[in-house]
Write a protein that holds these residues in place. Structure first.
Motif, PDB file in Angstrom:
ATOM      1  N   ALA A   1       0.811  -1.220   0.000  1.00  0.00           N
ATOM      2  CA  ALA A   1       0.000   0.000   0.000  1.00  0.00           C
ATOM      3  C   ALA A   1       0.842   1.267   0.000  1.00  0.00           C
ATOM      4  O   ALA A   1       0.340   2.342  -0.341  1.00  0.00           O
ATOM      5  CB  ALA A   1      -0.930   0.002   1.219  1.00  0.00           C
ATOM      6  N   LEU A   2       2.122   1.180   0.368  1.00  0.00           N
ATOM      7  CA  LEU A   2       2.923   2.391   0.521  1.00  0.00           C
ATOM      8  C   LEU A   2       3.458   2.938  -0.794  1.00  0.00           C
ATOM      9  O   LEU A   2       3.573   4.148  -0.980  1.00  0.00           O
ATOM     10  CB  LEU A   2       4.099   2.128   1.470  1.00  0.00           C
ATOM     11  N   LYS A   3       3.883   2.060  -1.703  1.00  0.00           N
ATOM     12  CA  LYS A   3       4.465   2.489  -2.991  1.00  0.00           C
ATOM     13  C   LYS A   3       5.608   3.475  -2.764  1.00  0.00           C
ATOM     14  O   LYS A   3       5.680   4.537  -3.388  1.00  0.00           O
ATOM     15  CB  LYS A   3       3.387   3.118  -3.896  1.00  0.00           C
ATOM     16  N   HIS A   4       6.524   3.104  -1.888  1.00  0.00           N
ATOM     17  CA  HIS A   4       7.664   3.958  -1.562  1.00  0.00           C
ATOM     18  C   HIS A   4       8.643   3.952  -2.734  1.00  0.00           C
ATOM     19  O   HIS A   4       9.202   2.915  -3.092  1.00  0.00           O
ATOM     20  CB  HIS A   4       8.348   3.431  -0.294  1.00  0.00           C
ATOM     21  N   GLN A   5       8.877   5.113  -3.316  1.00  0.00           N
ATOM     22  CA  GLN A   5       9.674   5.220  -4.527  1.00  0.00           C
ATOM     23  C   GLN A   5      11.163   5.027  -4.233  1.00  0.00           C
ATOM     24  O   GLN A   5      11.726   5.664  -3.350  1.00  0.00           O
ATOM     25  CB  GLN A   5       9.457   6.589  -5.179  1.00  0.00           C
ATOM     26  N   LEU A   6      11.796   4.139  -5.002  1.00  0.00           N
ATOM     27  CA  LEU A   6      13.225   3.900  -4.829  1.00  0.00           C
ATOM     28  C   LEU A   6      14.046   5.160  -5.103  1.00  0.00           C
ATOM     29  O   LEU A   6      15.055   5.415  -4.443  1.00  0.00           O
ATOM     30  CB  LEU A   6      13.684   2.769  -5.751  1.00  0.00           C
ATOM     31  N   GLN A   7      13.626   5.946  -6.077  1.00  0.00           N
ATOM     32  CA  GLN A   7      14.378   7.159  -6.389  1.00  0.00           C
ATOM     33  C   GLN A   7      14.338   8.161  -5.235  1.00  0.00           C
ATOM     34  O   GLN A   7      15.271   8.950  -5.058  1.00  0.00           O
ATOM     35  CB  GLN A   7      13.852   7.803  -7.678  1.00  0.00           C
ATOM     36  N   GLN A   8      13.265   8.149  -4.454  1.00  0.00           N
ATOM     37  CA  GLN A   8      13.203   9.014  -3.272  1.00  0.00           C
ATOM     38  C   GLN A   8      14.247   8.581  -2.250  1.00  0.00           C
ATOM     39  O   GLN A   8      14.959   9.410  -1.674  1.00  0.00           O
ATOM     40  CB  GLN A   8      11.801   8.961  -2.642  1.00  0.00           C
ATOM     41  N   ILE A   9      14.372   7.281  -2.021  1.00  0.00           N
ATOM     42  CA  ILE A   9      15.341   6.766  -1.061  1.00  0.00           C
ATOM     43  C   ILE A   9      16.766   6.986  -1.558  1.00  0.00           C
ATOM     44  O   ILE A   9      17.692   7.196  -0.773  1.00  0.00           O
ATOM     45  CB  ILE A   9      15.090   5.265  -0.818  1.00  0.00           C
ATOM     46  N   ALA A  10      16.948   6.971  -2.881  1.00  0.00           N
ATOM     47  CA  ALA A  10      18.287   7.048  -3.476  1.00  0.00           C
ATOM     48  C   ALA A  10      18.901   8.442  -3.410  1.00  0.00           C
ATOM     49  O   ALA A  10      20.090   8.595  -3.697  1.00  0.00           O
ATOM     50  CB  ALA A  10      18.232   6.582  -4.934  1.00  0.00           C
ATOM     51  N   THR A  11      18.131   9.453  -3.035  1.00  0.00           N
ATOM     52  CA  THR A  11      18.671  10.820  -3.019  1.00  0.00           C
ATOM     53  C   THR A  11      19.775  10.967  -1.969  1.00  0.00           C
ATOM     54  O   THR A  11      19.807  10.243  -0.966  1.00  0.00           O
ATOM     55  CB  THR A  11      17.572  11.849  -2.716  1.00  0.00           C
ATOM     56  N   ASP A  12      20.686  11.909  -2.216  1.00  0.00           N
ATOM     57  CA  ASP A  12      21.701  12.319  -1.240  1.00  0.00           C
ATOM     58  C   ASP A  12      22.571  11.161  -0.756  1.00  0.00           C
ATOM     59  O   ASP A  12      22.911  11.059   0.433  1.00  0.00           O
ATOM     60  CB  ASP A  12      21.048  13.008  -0.029  1.00  0.00           C
ATOM     61  N   GLY A  13      22.942  10.279  -1.676  1.00  0.00           N
ATOM     62  CA  GLY A  13      23.736   9.117  -1.292  1.00  0.00           C
ATOM     63  C   GLY A  13      25.063   9.476  -0.640  1.00  0.00           C
ATOM     64  O   GLY A  13      25.519   8.783   0.272  1.00  0.00           O
ATOM     65  N   SER A  14      25.688  10.560  -1.084  1.00  0.00           N
ATOM     66  CA  SER A  14      26.977  10.939  -0.502  1.00  0.00           C
ATOM     67  C   SER A  14      26.853  11.280   0.980  1.00  0.00           C
ATOM     68  O   SER A  14      27.812  11.134   1.743  1.00  0.00           O
ATOM     69  CB  SER A  14      27.565  12.138  -1.259  1.00  0.00           C
TER      70      SER A  14
END
Length: 498
Positions: free
Chosen positions: A364-377
């Motif tokens: 139900a969440l549909k948590h976007q991978l690109q959102q999590i991938a931000t600011d990797g450094s």
């Protein structure tokens, strides 16, 4: 009909499967007891919910003044709604709606920094909390030292009455309280930083020392910076979410928040003054946060970032879609059990691992991978590299952890394996992308990335085991693709254990 104080009594139309939880306390009597810097979705779905519970129990001292440090979009959405908003708890069984009334004002710092300083210096303010993301601390993630050359820090040192950074606002507000004969407020970080309270304290003291050593001494003696661990998955809100909330609530909400049923907040019992009874809403007030914080940073945040880079390269869009791939699920579970858990001391790690994997599968969440991938450094030093350091120090293998870092390196190229391009959202994006595109040779790419000391420090680039493992994995991902290279890691680990 727009969500507001005047329509609260009419909410909960028959179209909702369950009546929404509403704020029945006298919102106009709330005092500004908390100022929160970084008024994003996570705070509104997490700490504000705990605070709302404390207020509903009868303690009206804890109204929240939210501060956006950059953009006005949150204020523009919430102000016409009397700062009310809806938290939607979603899982496979449906949705539960909670209208939060704890937020009493929303400010935009660049528009009026003096107004922000005024509420922080108000004697009724006892807690200043933060969710400004890792990059908002203007520090070197590898060393946790304040970056005095950061443009916002340099500005705030030169113009203290119009600060831009969270650290600048905190120090200037504390200086105003000292001048007024007021005690300091508690500074409560809710960001994913190792020892986030101690880290914030060090940054504040470094800034204050540059301003006035006497101020730094006062903060050092009387201030409080409790460590805290926060945990709740909060995806980005979509237009479809807004439409769904309007249908169930019976009123339009321009800025609702979607989240999962799970929520955890562990806070060190170290405050400079009064605080809400967050424990009555399920928060844990403890003497030592570190075992919980370390487990969460490494097991949840570390595998979340790993899944984001691996899944994005394999052209998956959401966490639940990526973890449904048995290859990724097995990789992540093995990373937790074999490489992360041995570095931790928190009890119940096997059960915690099972809980995390179940949360990732929430459709139900549909948590976007690109959102999590931000600011990797900014994220990798505490989410993955600290675990790698511990494994290397113990002489233990860290193949999967290094593979996840290699996936980040490959992700920086800006295209997934299907050829679809995406933007790299990172404060060091320019430097990082030059590093991975300046040469086709993985050895050169790794050397260029390891030269970014803000991320890797001085020790990892000097460790031949780490350099060789990272280079090997990056080469294999480039030559064979993520799935095949990941399968090779699993096979080599099985052979090692036989």
């Amino acid at each position: 009909m727009r969500l507001s104080n005047t329509v609260l009594a009419s909410l909960g139309a028959p179209r909702a499967s369950q009546a929404p939880i509403l704020p029945h306390y006298a919102r106009h009597l709330l005092s500004p007891g908390i100022v929160h810097l970084g008024l994003g979705a996570f705070h509104r779905a997490h700490a504000a919910m705990y605070t709302d519970h404390a207020i509903a129990a009868g303690d009206l001292r804890w109204g929240i003044v939210g501060v956006s440090l950059r953009q006005a979009d949150t204020r523009d959405a919430l102000a016409p709604q009397d700062n009310l908003y809806t938290v939607v708890v979603r899982d496979a069984e449906g949705e539960r709606l909670h209208v939060v009334g704890a937020l009493i004002a929303s400010l935009v710092a660049p528009e009026n920094p003096q107004a922000v300083l005024a509420v922080m210096a108000d004697p009724r303010c006892h807690v200043v909390s933060l969710t400004v993301t890792e990059k908002g601390y203007c520090h070197d993630p590898a060393t946790r030292a304040l970056n005095l050359a950061h443009p916002d820090i340099a500005h705030d040192l030169a113009q203290p009455d119009t600060p831009r950074s969270a650290i600048g606002f905190i120090v200037r507000a504390l200086a105003l309280r000292l001048q007024a004969g007021l005690p300091p407020f508690t500074v409560l970080s809710c960001d994913n930083l190792p020892s986030n309270g101690l880290t914030t304290r060090g940054l504040v003291l470094a800034f204050a020392t540059a301003v006035d050593p006497a101020l730094a001494h006062w903060i050092d003696v009387y201030g409080a910076f409790p460590n805290a661990m926060v945990d709740r998955i909060v995806p980005k809100t979509t237009d479809a979410d807004r439409a769904s909330v309007a249908l169930c609530l019976g009123a339009e909400d321009a800025w609702p928040v979607m989240t999962e049923p799970f929520s955890q907040w562990v806070i060190e019992d170290r405050f400079a003054g009064p605080r809400p009874r967050w424990e009555d809403a399920g928060a844990a007030i403890v003497a030592e946060v570190e075992p919980y914080e370390k487990a969460k940073l490494r097991m949840l945040n570390g595998t979340h970032s790993s899944l984001a880079y691996l899944g994005a390269l394999m052209a998956y869009a959401t966490v639940d879609a990526a973890i449904a791939d048995a290859r990724l699920a097995e990789f992540i579970a093995a990373m937790m059990a074999e490489e992360i858990e041995p570095t931790l001391s928190r009890p119940g790690l096997a059960a915690y691992r099972a809980t995390l994997l179940a949360r990732y599968r929430n459709p139900a969440l549909k948590h976007q991978l690109q959102q999590i991938a931000t600011d990797g450094s900014q994220k990798l030093p505490q989410r993955l590299l600290g675990t790698i350091r511990d494994r290397l120090l113990a002489g233990a293998p860290c193949e999967r952890l290094c593979f996840a870092v290699a996936a980040w390196c490959r992700y920086l190229a800006g295209k997934d394996e299907a050829g679809l391009a995406y933007a790299i959202a990172d404060p060091l994006a320019g430097v990082l992308q030059v590093a991975v595109t300046s040469s086709p040779d993985p050895m050169d790419q790794v050397a260029a990335l390891l030269a970014v000391r803000e991320v890797f420090g001085d020790d990892l680039p000097a460790d031949p085991r780490f350099v060789a493992t990272l280079t090997r994995h990056l080469r294999n991902i480039g030559q064979h693709g993520v799935a095949a290279a990941m399968a090779a890691v699993a096979t080599s680990q099985q052979e090692r254990m036989q």
